[in-house]
Design a protein around this motif. Structure first.
Motif, PDB file in Angstrom:
ATOM      1  N   THR A 343      24.259  26.259 111.725  1.00  0.00           N
ATOM      2  CA  THR A 343      23.017  26.987 112.009  1.00  0.00           C
ATOM      3  C   THR A 343      23.285  28.469 112.226  1.00  0.00           C
ATOM      4  OG1 THR A 343      21.996  25.014 112.977  1.00  0.00           O
ATOM      5  CG2 THR A 343      21.053  27.149 113.574  1.00  0.00           C
ATOM      6  N   VAL A 344      24.315  28.783 113.033  1.00  0.00           N
ATOM      7  CA  VAL A 344      24.653  30.183 113.300  1.00  0.00           C
ATOM      8  C   VAL A 344      25.088  30.883 112.020  1.00  0.00           C
ATOM      9  CG1 VAL A 344      26.260  31.731 114.489  1.00  0.00           C
ATOM     10  CG2 VAL A 344      25.223  29.809 115.723  1.00  0.00           C
ATOM     11  N   LEU A 345      25.959  30.232 111.257  1.00  0.00           N
ATOM     12  CA  LEU A 345      26.446  30.845 110.018  1.00  0.00           C
ATOM     13  C   LEU A 345      25.305  31.071 109.038  1.00  0.00           C
ATOM     14  CD1 LEU A 345      28.839  31.919 108.446  1.00  0.00           C
ATOM     15  CD2 LEU A 345      29.285  29.592 107.633  1.00  0.00           C
ATOM     16  N   ASP A 346      24.404  30.106 108.944  1.00  0.00           N
ATOM     17  CA  ASP A 346      23.246  30.253 108.044  1.00  0.00           C
ATOM     18  C   ASP A 346      22.347  31.405 108.495  1.00  0.00           C
ATOM     19  OD1 ASP A 346      24.132  28.160 106.522  1.00  0.00           O
ATOM     20  OD2 ASP A 346      22.693  26.685 107.289  1.00  0.00           O
ATOM     21  N   THR A 347      22.166  31.532 109.802  1.00  0.00           N
ATOM     22  CA  THR A 347      21.317  32.611 110.323  1.00  0.00           C
ATOM     23  C   THR A 347      21.916  33.976 110.017  1.00  0.00           C
ATOM     24  OG1 THR A 347      20.504  31.205 112.113  1.00  0.00           O
ATOM     25  CG2 THR A 347      20.275  33.582 112.407  1.00  0.00           C
ATOM     26  N   ILE A 356      22.309  43.312 102.339  1.00  0.00           N
ATOM     27  CA  ILE A 356      23.037  43.503 101.081  1.00  0.00           C
ATOM     28  C   ILE A 356      22.072  43.742  99.935  1.00  0.00           C
ATOM     29  CG2 ILE A 356      24.501  42.362  99.363  1.00  0.00           C
ATOM     30  CD1 ILE A 356      25.909  40.945 101.709  1.00  0.00           C
ATOM     31  N   LYS A 357      21.005  42.959  99.885  1.00  0.00           N
ATOM     32  CA  LYS A 357      20.023  43.116  98.819  1.00  0.00           C
ATOM     33  C   LYS A 357      19.250  44.426  98.937  1.00  0.00           C
ATOM     34  CE  LYS A 357      19.417  38.234  97.647  1.00  0.00           C
ATOM     35  NZ  LYS A 357      18.475  37.077  97.588  1.00  0.00           N
ATOM     36  N   ALA A 358      19.185  44.974 100.154  1.00  0.00           N
ATOM     37  CA  ALA A 358      18.562  46.291 100.327  1.00  0.00           C
ATOM     38  C   ALA A 358      19.470  47.404  99.832  1.00  0.00           C
ATOM     39  CB  ALA A 358      18.214  46.515 101.792  1.00  0.00           C
ATOM     40  N   GLY A 359      20.756  47.080  99.635  1.00  0.00           N
ATOM     41  CA  GLY A 359      21.682  48.053  99.072  1.00  0.00           C
ATOM     42  C   GLY A 359      22.730  48.595 100.010  1.00  0.00           C
ATOM     43  N   VAL A 360      22.880  48.014 101.221  1.00  0.00           N
ATOM     44  CA  VAL A 360      23.879  48.554 102.140  1.00  0.00           C
ATOM     45  C   VAL A 360      25.285  48.359 101.569  1.00  0.00           C
ATOM     46  CG1 VAL A 360      22.421  48.128 104.153  1.00  0.00           C
ATOM     47  CG2 VAL A 360      24.178  46.450 103.533  1.00  0.00           C
ATOM     48  N   ASP A 361      26.174  49.237 101.975  1.00  0.00           N
ATOM     49  CA  ASP A 361      27.560  49.200 101.503  1.00  0.00           C
ATOM     50  C   ASP A 361      28.467  48.453 102.479  1.00  0.00           C
ATOM     51  OD1 ASP A 361      27.243  51.058  99.141  1.00  0.00           O
ATOM     52  OD2 ASP A 361      26.503  52.331 100.767  1.00  0.00           O
ATOM     53  N   GLY A 362      27.932  48.083 103.628  1.00  0.00           N
ATOM     54  CA  GLY A 362      28.714  47.361 104.614  1.00  0.00           C
ATOM     55  C   GLY A 362      27.912  47.170 105.881  1.00  0.00           C
ATOM     56  N   PHE A 363      28.462  46.401 106.799  1.00  0.00           N
ATOM     57  CA  PHE A 363      27.845  46.195 108.107  1.00  0.00           C
ATOM     58  C   PHE A 363      28.919  45.736 109.071  1.00  0.00           C
ATOM     59  CE2 PHE A 363      26.601  42.469 105.399  1.00  0.00           C
ATOM     60  CZ  PHE A 363      27.529  41.565 105.885  1.00  0.00           C
ATOM     61  N   MET A 364      28.545  45.415 110.292  1.00  0.00           N
ATOM     62  CA  MET A 364      29.503  45.019 111.316  1.00  0.00           C
ATOM     63  C   MET A 364      29.251  43.595 111.786  1.00  0.00           C
ATOM     64  SD  MET A 364      29.709  48.483 113.637  1.00  0.00           S
ATOM     65  CE  MET A 364      28.025  49.013 113.326  1.00  0.00           C
ATOM     66  N   VAL A 365      30.307  42.987 112.296  1.00  0.00           N
ATOM     67  CA  VAL A 365      30.205  41.709 112.998  1.00  0.00           C
ATOM     68  C   VAL A 365      30.985  41.850 114.303  1.00  0.00           C
ATOM     69  CG1 VAL A 365      30.022  40.381 110.865  1.00  0.00           C
ATOM     70  CG2 VAL A 365      32.273  40.712 111.896  1.00  0.00           C
ATOM     71  N   TYR A 366      30.601  41.075 115.296  1.00  0.00           N
ATOM     72  CA  TYR A 366      31.395  41.057 116.530  1.00  0.00           C
ATOM     73  C   TYR A 366      32.455  39.973 116.467  1.00  0.00           C
ATOM     74  CZ  TYR A 366      32.901  40.858 121.331  1.00  0.00           C
ATOM     75  OH  TYR A 366      33.697  40.870 122.447  1.00  0.00           O
ATOM     76  N   ASP A 367      32.052  38.782 116.047  1.00  0.00           N
ATOM     77  CA  ASP A 367      32.942  37.628 116.009  1.00  0.00           C
ATOM     78  C   ASP A 367      33.923  37.776 114.844  1.00  0.00           C
ATOM     79  OD1 ASP A 367      34.163  35.103 115.854  1.00  0.00           O
ATOM     80  OD2 ASP A 367      32.335  34.064 116.451  1.00  0.00           O
ATOM     81  N   LEU A 368      35.213  37.793 115.148  1.00  0.00           N
ATOM     82  CA  LEU A 368      36.226  37.956 114.101  1.00  0.00           C
ATOM     83  C   LEU A 368      36.193  36.812 113.096  1.00  0.00           C
ATOM     84  CD1 LEU A 368      37.149  40.101 116.156  1.00  0.00           C
ATOM     85  CD2 LEU A 368      39.510  39.442 115.679  1.00  0.00           C
ATOM     86  N   ASN A 369      35.676  35.660 113.510  1.00  0.00           N
ATOM     87  CA  ASN A 369      35.600  34.521 112.586  1.00  0.00           C
ATOM     88  C   ASN A 369      34.490  34.687 111.551  1.00  0.00           C
ATOM     89  OD1 ASN A 369      37.739  32.939 113.706  1.00  0.00           O
ATOM     90  ND2 ASN A 369      36.401  32.421 115.418  1.00  0.00           N
ATOM     91  N   LEU A 370      33.658  35.701 111.720  1.00  0.00           N
ATOM     92  CA  LEU A 370      32.618  35.982 110.724  1.00  0.00           C
ATOM     93  C   LEU A 370      33.107  36.935 109.626  1.00  0.00           C
ATOM     94  CD1 LEU A 370      29.422  36.369 112.947  1.00  0.00           C
ATOM     95  CD2 LEU A 370      29.699  34.744 111.054  1.00  0.00           C
ATOM     96  N   ILE A 371      34.275  37.511 109.797  1.00  0.00           N
ATOM     97  CA  ILE A 371      34.747  38.514 108.833  1.00  0.00           C
ATOM     98  C   ILE A 371      34.859  37.937 107.433  1.00  0.00           C
ATOM     99  CG2 ILE A 371      36.647  40.047 108.194  1.00  0.00           C
ATOM    100  CD1 ILE A 371      37.298  40.241 111.226  1.00  0.00           C
ATOM    101  N   LYS A 372      35.615  36.873 107.282  1.00  0.00           N
ATOM    102  CA  LYS A 372      35.836  36.325 105.935  1.00  0.00           C
ATOM    103  C   LYS A 372      34.559  35.777 105.298  1.00  0.00           C
ATOM    104  CE  LYS A 372      40.789  35.408 106.266  1.00  0.00           C
ATOM    105  NZ  LYS A 372      41.868  34.367 106.222  1.00  0.00           N
ATOM    106  N   PRO A 373      33.717  35.017 106.025  1.00  0.00           N
ATOM    107  CA  PRO A 373      32.470  34.568 105.398  1.00  0.00           C
ATOM    108  C   PRO A 373      31.577  35.722 104.946  1.00  0.00           C
ATOM    109  CG  PRO A 373      32.892  33.290 107.378  1.00  0.00           C
ATOM    110  CD  PRO A 373      33.902  34.395 107.352  1.00  0.00           C
ATOM    111  N   MET A 374      31.538  36.801 105.701  1.00  0.00           N
ATOM    112  CA  MET A 374      30.686  37.929 105.321  1.00  0.00           C
ATOM    113  C   MET A 374      31.308  38.745 104.188  1.00  0.00           C
ATOM    114  SD  MET A 374      27.942  37.552 106.981  1.00  0.00           S
ATOM    115  CE  MET A 374      28.254  35.771 106.878  1.00  0.00           C
TER     116      MET A 374
END
Length: 547
Positions: A343-347, A356-374
């Motif tokens: 649920t969290v990953l899907d959200t 991404i679809k708006a055209g951003v070149d990057g963003f941030m995550v807090y949880d290091l485990n989200l780095i690779k999925p993003m």
């Protein structure tokens, strides 16, 4: 520095004497004195401009718009910013809210596959003297490859250094009899010690600039960059900075902000909560700008936020600058097979795919485990290192778009949530921490800012709850603060911790009941005697023996 040279510095925290000696050398103090003396008056001027702008809006009832006197900058198609260095070309996923005084997390971030690290002396950091010295010294260790099992600085994630915003003061240093602006203290130390080394390793110096409200503030930062580069023997344009557009007034001057920085620009960044809170800061007393329950009605799909993000992307890409999005604050559960994890990953995926679809070149995550999925999400939906080719010519954003408040009301759950976040943030500060975890996500000064802003505004306008029609007033909020604090105190491990939580609750209630809206929660807290007495050495102490 001796008194006749006009710089006084408080003694070091007892456990950081070696770190203090490393940072505050005689040469560094001479540099800081000259640097701060040169620019502190101009910092005062930009803060005064903020006050006069706010007073003008209040007195006239006017709304901000795109400036006529700078229309020639926006209409000129020929100017662009220089390409950023190779290590900034790919900004897919940065780690956000990383207070560098947290050595363990800082090391893990340096070992991670992230493109960059937001080395945060601002929103995610509590600026005690201890934390500032420890954090800057940890950056020193990273830049000089002193951490074991960490890649060389030229190979580790790039350091995006974020000094404090203009409104913050460093209470432990005085120049010419005045406490110094926090951002000058942070930036001066960071550049003096790391500017050349980062440049020589093709890894900086790169910065995030917080809470900029106008192109005049960007102009001041540009002057600071030029002066500093000259003093340190670096070429103009060596420093690159990403400006966080966290204020509604700045949204109308994005192109001018990029223009002022030009050779120093690494683009702009958009985030949801500080930006939303700025509406209360500037227009909170106007009923037309009543911001509804953020947990139910405020997200990046709403018109005022989506328009702001689209305009930011269009502005940056039109000028060859990078556009980055905000931070995913959600935390992934440890059990990767659980429904909660999915649920969290899907959200997070849904919200970041929107960016991404708006055209951003990057963003941030807090949880290091989200780095690779993003990072994988970026690879699936983009074809190159960045999306500069997405010019967003389809975007036409008007003043009305940027100022359209979302519809919706106030819920009891939303009120309780805002109270909890506000109280817990103040409690974190009283513990010397700049962020905390609550209900599965990280909270920092940005979420505390929107939380206390909404409570203040709902009291001010005597808003009715959707649940039962009751009016949000002083008595209701005071009663809820008591109830919420009692619920939160269950997790306190000692009577002392409970007393501190109660102090935080009292401070929160004082802030949301004030007649006039305190501009920044961090300014309110950092100038409160409770904070000053707990974390800052008495100014009557003798200066360090070297000074």
């Amino acid at each position: 520095m001796s008194d006749h040279l006009g710089l006084e510095l408080c003694p070091p925290p007892s456990d950081l004497k070696a770190e203090y000696e490393t940072l505050f050398t005689s040469d560094c103090l001479h540099f800081l004195h000259q640097f701060i003396s040169t620019f502190e008056g101009e910092v005062d001027q930009v803060l005064s401009l903020r006050v006069s702008k706010k007073a003008h809006l209040d007195q006239t009832g006017e709304l901000p718009g795109f400036r006529q006197d700078t229309a020639h900058i926006r209409s000129d198609p020929n100017w662009t910013v220089p390409p950023v260095p190779p290590r900034l070309q790919k900004r897919h996923v940065d780690i956000g809210d990383l207070a560098p005084c947290d050595s363990q997390r800082f090391i893990k971030a340096l070992q991670s596959p992230a493109q960059g690290i937001q080395v945060d002396f601002d929103d995610g950091n509590c600026p005690t003297f201890h934390n500032q010295i420890k954090g800057i010294h940890n950056v020193w260790k990273a830049v000089h490859n002193q951490f074991p099992n960490v890649p060389h600085i030229s190979k580790a994630p790039i350091l995006m250094l974020r000094p404090r915003a203009w409104n913050m003061v460093e209470h432990n240093m005085m120049v010419e009899g005045r406490q110094v602006p926090g951002p000058l203290f942070d930036f001066g130390l960071l550049m003096f010690h790391f500017g050349k080394t980062l440049f020589e390793n093709k890894s900086g110096p790169f910065f995030y600039l917080s809470k900029v409200e106008s192109f005049m503030e960007a102009r001041l930062w540009n002057k600071i960059f030029v002066w500093t580069q000259h003093k340190l023997g670096l070429s103009v344009g060596t420093i690159k900075a990403t400006v966080l557009i966290e204020n509604v007034l700045a949204a109308f001057e994005m192109e001018e902000i990029v223009y002022e920085l030009r050779e120093h620009s690494a683009g702009l960044n958009c985030g949801i909560w500080d930006y939303s809170a700025s509406f209360v800061n500037k227009f909170g007393h106007r009923k037309a700008f009543m911001l509804p329950d953020r947990s139910k009605y405020v997200n990046m799909e709403k018109r005022f936020l989506r328009s702001y993000m689209d305009l930011l992307v269009q502005t940056c890409h039109r000028r060859g600058a990078l556009a980055t999005g905000g931070m995913a604050a959600l935390l992934l559960p440890h059990d990767t097979q659980s429904q909660a994890y999915k649920t969290v990953l899907d959200t997070v995926t849904r919200l970041k795919l929107l960016e991404i679809k708006a055209g951003v070149d990057g963003f941030m995550v807090y949880d290091l485990n989200l780095i690779k999925p993003m990072q994988k999400l970026f690879q699936m939906h983009t074809e190159s290192e960045n999306q500069l080719q997405q010019l967003r010519k389809d975007v036409v954003v008007t003043s009305t778009d940027l100022l359209s408040m979302p519809s919706g009301g106030v819920t009891l759950n939303g009120l309780r949530y805002n109270i909890a976040v506000g109280v817990l943030f103040i409690n974190a500060w009283l513990s010397g921490k700049g962020h905390f975890f609550y209900r599965g996500q990280v909270e920092d000064s940005a979420t505390a800012e929107i939380s206390r802003s909404q409570v203040w505004q709902w009291i001010r306008h005597r808003t009715r709850l959707e649940d039962d029609g009751r009016v949000v007033n002083r008595q209701m909020v005071a009663a809820l603060v008591t109830v919420v604090t009692l619920e939160l105190s269950v997790s306190c491990s000692s009577d002392r911790a409970k007393q501190q939580l109660q102090t935080a609750a009292d401070m929160f209630l004082e802030m949301v009941l004030k007649r006039d809206f305190p501009a920044f929660i961090t300014t309110f807290l950092s100038e409160d005697l409770t904070f000053l007495n707990k974390f800052n050495p008495r100014r009557t102490n003798s200066p360090h023996s070297k000074l």
